[in-house]
Design a protein around this motif. Structure first.
Motif, short mmCIF file in Angstrom:
data_model
loop_
_atom_site.label_atom_id
_atom_site.label_comp_id
_atom_site.label_asym_id
_atom_site.label_seq_id
_atom_site.Cartn_x
_atom_site.Cartn_y
_atom_site.Cartn_z
N LEU A 1 26.01 -17.54 -17.44
CA LEU A 1 27.15 -18.14 -18.13
C LEU A 1 26.58 -18.79 -19.39
CD1 LEU A 1 28.85 -19.82 -15.03
CD2 LEU A 1 29.66 -17.77 -16.21
N LEU A 2 26.85 -18.17 -20.54
CA LEU A 2 26.18 -18.58 -21.77
C LEU A 2 27.17 -18.82 -22.89
CD1 LEU A 2 23.23 -16.00 -21.71
CD2 LEU A 2 23.24 -18.33 -20.85
N VAL A 3 26.79 -19.74 -23.77
CA VAL A 3 27.60 -20.08 -24.95
C VAL A 3 26.74 -19.81 -26.18
CG1 VAL A 3 28.99 -21.83 -26.10
CG2 VAL A 3 28.73 -21.89 -23.60
N PRO A 4 26.80 -18.60 -26.77
CA PRO A 4 25.98 -18.31 -27.95
C PRO A 4 26.37 -19.22 -29.12
CG PRO A 4 26.97 -16.31 -27.03
CD PRO A 4 27.64 -17.46 -26.37
N ASP A 5 25.40 -19.53 -29.96
CA ASP A 5 25.70 -20.32 -31.16
C ASP A 5 26.64 -19.55 -32.08
OD1 ASP A 5 24.24 -22.63 -30.57
OD2 ASP A 5 22.38 -21.78 -31.35
N ILE A 6 26.42 -18.26 -32.21
CA ILE A 6 27.35 -17.39 -32.95
C ILE A 6 27.47 -16.08 -32.17
CG2 ILE A 6 26.84 -18.36 -35.23
CD1 ILE A 6 25.11 -15.88 -35.75
N TYR A 7 28.55 -15.37 -32.41
CA TYR A 7 28.73 -14.07 -31.76
C TYR A 7 29.62 -13.19 -32.62
CZ TYR A 7 33.12 -16.31 -30.38
OH TYR A 7 34.32 -16.97 -30.41
N VAL A 8 29.54 -11.90 -32.37
CA VAL A 8 30.45 -10.92 -32.95
C VAL A 8 31.04 -10.14 -31.78
CG1 VAL A 8 30.74 -8.90 -34.43
CG2 VAL A 8 29.14 -10.71 -35.09
N ARG A 9 32.37 -10.19 -31.65
CA ARG A 9 33.05 -9.45 -30.59
C ARG A 9 33.29 -8.01 -31.00
NH1 ARG A 9 37.95 -13.19 -28.16
NH2 ARG A 9 36.66 -14.72 -27.03
N SER A 10 33.28 -7.13 -30.00
CA SER A 10 33.55 -5.72 -30.25
C SER A 10 35.04 -5.42 -30.26
CB SER A 10 32.87 -4.86 -29.17
OG SER A 10 33.36 -5.21 -27.88
N ARG A 11 35.85 -6.37 -29.77
CA ARG A 11 37.29 -6.14 -29.69
C ARG A 11 38.01 -7.48 -29.61
NH1 ARG A 11 35.32 -5.04 -24.36
NH2 ARG A 11 36.12 -6.54 -22.82
N LYS A 12 39.31 -7.44 -29.89
CA LYS A 12 40.13 -8.60 -29.63
C LYS A 12 40.34 -8.73 -28.12
CE LYS A 12 42.69 -8.49 -34.01
NZ LYS A 12 44.04 -8.39 -34.64
N ALA A 13 40.60 -9.92 -27.68
CA ALA A 13 40.77 -10.14 -26.24
C ALA A 13 41.98 -9.36 -25.72
CB ALA A 13 40.94 -11.63 -25.96
N THR A 14 41.75 -8.58 -24.68
CA THR A 14 42.81 -7.81 -24.05
C THR A 14 43.41 -8.63 -22.90
OG1 THR A 14 41.32 -6.81 -22.44
CG2 THR A 14 41.54 -5.70 -24.57
N SER A 15 44.45 -8.10 -22.28
CA SER A 15 45.03 -8.78 -21.13
C SER A 15 44.02 -8.88 -19.99
CB SER A 15 46.29 -8.04 -20.65
OG SER A 15 46.00 -6.70 -20.32
N ALA A 16 43.16 -7.87 -19.86
CA ALA A 16 42.12 -7.91 -18.83
C ALA A 16 41.09 -9.01 -19.15
CB ALA A 16 41.43 -6.56 -18.73
N ASP A 17 40.77 -9.16 -20.43
CA ASP A 17 39.84 -10.22 -20.83
C ASP A 17 40.43 -11.60 -20.55
OD1 ASP A 17 37.98 -8.35 -21.83
OD2 ASP A 17 39.00 -8.30 -23.77
N GLU A 18 41.72 -11.76 -20.83
CA GLU A 18 42.37 -13.05 -20.59
C GLU A 18 42.48 -13.32 -19.08
OE1 GLU A 18 42.66 -15.13 -22.78
OE2 GLU A 18 42.86 -14.07 -24.68
N ALA A 19 42.67 -12.27 -18.28
CA ALA A 19 42.70 -12.43 -16.83
C ALA A 19 41.33 -12.88 -16.31
CB ALA A 19 43.13 -11.13 -16.16
N HIS A 20 40.27 -12.32 -16.90
CA HIS A 20 38.92 -12.73 -16.54
C HIS A 20 38.71 -14.20 -16.89
CE1 HIS A 20 34.56 -13.23 -17.01
NE2 HIS A 20 34.40 -12.18 -16.23
N TYR A 21 39.19 -14.59 -18.07
CA TYR A 21 39.06 -15.97 -18.53
C TYR A 21 39.79 -16.93 -17.58
CZ TYR A 21 39.02 -19.89 -21.86
OH TYR A 21 38.83 -21.11 -22.47
N ALA A 22 40.92 -16.49 -17.05
CA ALA A 22 41.67 -17.31 -16.10
C ALA A 22 40.97 -17.39 -14.74
CB ALA A 22 43.08 -16.75 -15.93
#
Length: 212
Positions: free
Chosen positions: A89-110
């Motif tokens: 479980l990591l918090v990078p100082d900076i990042y570049v995402r490959s995509r906008k958050a999908t519904s599956a990504d938001e479900a994972h976040y929840a």
């Protein structure tokens, strides 16, 4: 960053990693964002200094000026092993995402509050502070094991900048992961990154002063 000490193994035996870190955040007397990797929880020894923040902001602005989409800072990401269990479980100082958050990504976040899936990432970057050994060791291995294509590291202790590419995991153990290529320059010199990313000006990073 520093480990949580003797109390950590007992807590880890009772809690999933994301719940463990949430427990540390809840009892901390000051705002803190702990991380978890290679079976251990890590807490900041002290808040990052001004030089760290200045270097992070300089890099972030360069990516934004180059119109690289998906650039950000501050979000946490969950890395999984081959069994699907939480490996980091990591918090990078900076990042570049490959995509906008999908519904599956938001479900994972929840499901794992505060943590997006790491397969959203194309690039991660770290600026060392009191967590020098973490950024140059466990984090490098975690990012490679997860297959993150590019890892940018500003090493304020050695006064060097690195662009790691070609992640490799020779077996099943994430602790054996590494990057095959390391483009290294002294701070103050341009750091070339692979397309479509810009060449980074590390001059500001070289004037941030030594690590504490």
């Amino acid at each position: 960053m520093d480990s949580t000490g003797d109390a950590a193994p007992d807590l880890m035996a009772q809690l999933e990693p994301d719940r463990l870190l949430a427990a540390y955040e809840a009892v901390s007397p000051m705002p803190v964002r702990p991380e978890f990797l290679e079976g251990r929880a890590y807490l900041p020894q002290s808040p990052p200094d001004h030089g760290h923040g200045s270097a992070v902001m300089s890099l972030l602005l360069q990516f934004r000026s180059a119109a690289v989409p998906g650039v950000g800072t501050g979000n946490g990401y969950r890395f999984t092993g081959r069994t699907g269990s939480t490996a980091g479980l990591l918090v990078p100082d900076i990042y570049v995402r490959s995509r906008k958050a999908t519904s599956a990504d938001e479900a994972h976040y929840a499901a794992y509050p505060g943590w997006y899936p790491s397969d959203m990432l194309d690039l991660v970057g770290e600026v060392t502070s009191t967590d020098h050994e973490i950024d140059t060791g466990p984090k490098l291995r975690a990012y490679s094991a997860a297959g993150i294509p590019v890892y940018v590291l500003i090493d304020r202790r050695s006064k060097t900048a690195h662009c790691y590419t070609n992640p490799a995991l020779p077996g099943d153990d994430p602790a054996d992961a590494y990057y095959e290529h390391d483009t290294k320059v002294d701070l103050g010199n341009p750091l070339p990154l692979p397309a479509p990313y810009p060449t980074l000006d590390t001059t500001t990073c070289s004037t941030t002063g030594p690590e504490r």
